[in-house]
Motif scaffolding. Structure first.
Motif, mmCIF file in Angstrom:
data_model
loop_
_atom_site.group_PDB
_atom_site.id
_atom_site.type_symbol
_atom_site.label_atom_id
_atom_site.label_comp_id
_atom_site.label_asym_id
_atom_site.label_seq_id
_atom_site.Cartn_x
_atom_site.Cartn_y
_atom_site.Cartn_z
ATOM 1 N N ARG A 119 -7.352 -5.728 -0.708
ATOM 2 C CA ARG A 119 -6.622 -6.265 0.505
ATOM 3 C C ARG A 119 -7.672 -7.416 1.098
ATOM 4 O O ARG A 119 -8.852 -7.264 0.979
ATOM 5 C CB ARG A 119 -6.425 -5.209 1.525
ATOM 6 C CG ARG A 119 -5.200 -4.326 1.168
ATOM 7 C CD ARG A 119 -4.835 -3.453 2.333
ATOM 8 N NE ARG A 119 -3.698 -2.489 2.098
ATOM 9 C CZ ARG A 119 -3.260 -1.736 3.089
ATOM 10 N NH1 ARG A 119 -3.840 -1.576 4.200
ATOM 11 N NH2 ARG A 119 -2.192 -1.192 2.702
ATOM 12 N N ASN A 121 -8.262 -7.294 4.301
ATOM 13 C CA ASN A 121 -8.938 -6.879 5.561
ATOM 14 C C ASN A 121 -10.281 -6.721 5.583
ATOM 15 O O ASN A 121 -10.967 -6.706 4.525
ATOM 16 C CB ASN A 121 -8.378 -5.333 5.530
ATOM 17 C CG ASN A 121 -6.987 -5.213 5.762
ATOM 18 O OD1 ASN A 121 -6.247 -5.478 4.836
ATOM 19 N ND2 ASN A 121 -6.463 -4.686 6.902
ATOM 20 N N SER A 122 -11.116 -6.648 6.655
ATOM 21 C CA SER A 122 -12.673 -6.532 6.744
ATOM 22 C C SER A 122 -12.776 -5.042 6.539
ATOM 23 O O SER A 122 -11.990 -4.077 6.765
ATOM 24 C CB SER A 122 -13.113 -6.991 7.990
ATOM 25 O OG SER A 122 -13.042 -8.325 7.834
ATOM 26 N N GLY A 151 -7.810 -4.151 12.733
ATOM 27 C CA GLY A 151 -7.320 -4.363 11.424
ATOM 28 C C GLY A 151 -8.607 -4.021 10.268
ATOM 29 O O GLY A 151 -8.138 -4.388 9.118
ATOM 30 N N PHE A 152 -9.378 -3.401 10.583
ATOM 31 C CA PHE A 152 -10.529 -2.978 9.830
ATOM 32 C C PHE A 152 -9.933 -1.762 8.895
ATOM 33 O O PHE A 152 -9.333 -0.970 9.357
ATOM 34 C CB PHE A 152 -11.860 -2.542 10.292
ATOM 35 C CG PHE A 152 -12.566 -3.818 10.651
ATOM 36 C CD1 PHE A 152 -13.631 -4.102 10.078
ATOM 37 C CD2 PHE A 152 -12.205 -4.647 11.946
ATOM 38 C CE1 PHE A 152 -14.527 -5.172 10.528
ATOM 39 C CE2 PHE A 152 -13.039 -5.892 12.279
ATOM 40 C CZ PHE A 152 -14.083 -5.998 11.549
ATOM 41 N N ILE A 153 -10.527 -1.615 7.609
ATOM 42 C CA ILE A 153 -10.309 -0.474 6.936
ATOM 43 C C ILE A 153 -11.824 0.281 6.908
ATOM 44 O O ILE A 153 -12.925 -0.469 6.728
ATOM 45 C CB ILE A 153 -9.980 -0.835 5.594
ATOM 46 C CG1 ILE A 153 -8.637 -1.542 5.205
ATOM 47 C CG2 ILE A 153 -10.015 0.307 4.420
ATOM 48 C CD1 ILE A 153 -8.163 -1.881 3.954
ATOM 49 N N LYS A 175 -3.644 5.396 9.008
ATOM 50 C CA LYS A 175 -4.181 4.343 8.376
ATOM 51 C C LYS A 175 -5.135 4.716 7.479
ATOM 52 O O LYS A 175 -5.628 5.988 7.373
ATOM 53 C CB LYS A 175 -5.207 3.612 9.238
ATOM 54 C CG LYS A 175 -4.331 2.958 10.586
ATOM 55 C CD LYS A 175 -3.383 1.843 9.944
ATOM 56 C CE LYS A 175 -2.785 1.313 11.233
ATOM 57 N NZ LYS A 175 -1.571 0.299 10.863
#
Length: 289
Positions: A119, A121-122, A151-153, A175
């Motif tokens: 992804r 994402n950061s 929006g971070f993982i 999430k």
């Protein structure tokens, strides 16, 4: 010249041979079959410099052939070992954006949602002590919430305390979270996190460099911390002291030039030390700005 097969190297790795030796075999062996390899002369002057004392002991034991014959089928049964994907050091794969070939172990194992690593994402590693206080417990939850909103993982190590909060809170928010393990996917540590691990297998991703028959050593925890730092774009320290796995991860992150943040600690000397490492002191209200 034909390289030793990946499956052959994988089996020999589970028996206990070192990465150093197995890498040499991959680069120099003239056989692709593990059983043929067993006839290889370990007395060869070419191979000796790449063998540890343990490698030499293992090579001399008659149990190697028995181990291979008895375990080959089970080891290659990835479903039984809860392995969805095995990443090989020298193959082009999703690890390319996180670490160089030299920084990778010979094998990396994935279980869960593999696509998370691909992804855009950061990734934020939220880390801290196993014996987290009630004050920092609440702060850890807020930090997770703020990073999820951005929006971070989340990434952590499935240890007691802070890691458990990070993974649990992320899953509560529906999430995905990534757990970097110091064990294989069957022998979860700590045992009380087996249920949490099962949730991560289903809704997130677990990764490890420890194969199904490999033991976990003290060095395995240090390596786990390094992989956490390698994957993360940012590292956030919740609560820590000078001598801890958390600080080990911070040191790794500094060497990798990762952005490091920390919640102000009760110990002013710890705050000063973190700042000396280039970490940014923040308050929980800073998240989301």
């Amino acid at each position: 010249m034909e390289n030793m097969s990946r499956s052959g190297l994988f089996i020999l790795k589970q028996f206990g041979f070192s990465d150093r030796l197995l890498i040499w075999l991959y680069m120099n062996s003239t056989t692709s079959d593990v059983m043929e390899f067993l006839n290889y002369s370990f007395n060869s002057t070419a191979i000796k410099p790449y063998m540890t004392k343990k490698d030499m002991r293992l090579a001399q034991t008659e149990s190697l052939t028995k181990f291979v014959s008895e375990n080959r089928e089970n080891l290659l049964n990835t479903e039984k070992n809860k392995i969805d994907k095995i990443l090989f050091k020298y193959d082009q794969n999703v690890l390319d954006k996180f670490m160089t070939v030299d920084e990778r172990p010979l094998f990396f194992y994935l279980h869960g949602r593999q696509e998370l690593l691909a992804r855009s994402n950061s990734f934020v590693a939220i880390i801290g002590t196993r014996k987290i206080s009630s004050k920092y417990f609440r702060i850890a939850q807020k930090v997770v919430q703020k990073y999820i909103q951005r929006g971070f993982i989340t990434v952590s190590g499935l240890a007691k305390g802070t890691d458990t909060i990070v993974h649990t809170e992320t899953l509560k928010l529906h999430k995905p979270t990534i757990a970097v393990l110091p064990t294989n996917f069957v022998s979860i540590y700590p045992k009380e996190n087996k249920g949490l691990a099962q949730q991560i297998f289903k809704h997130g991703l677990a990764i490890t460099s420890i194969g199904p028959l490999e033991n976990t050593y003290r060095s395995s925890f240090l390596e786990r911390n390094r992989y956490v730092a390698l994957i993360a774009d940012e590292v956030v320290v919740i609560e820590t002291n000078f001598h801890s796995g958390t600080m080990n991860t911070v040191h790794a992150a500094k060497l990798l030039n990762k952005r490091i943040k920390f919640i102000p600690q009760e110990n002013k000397k710890v705050n000063e030390y973190l700042i000396s490492l280039g970490a940014e002191k923040i308050s929980v209200t800073d998240y989301g700005n």
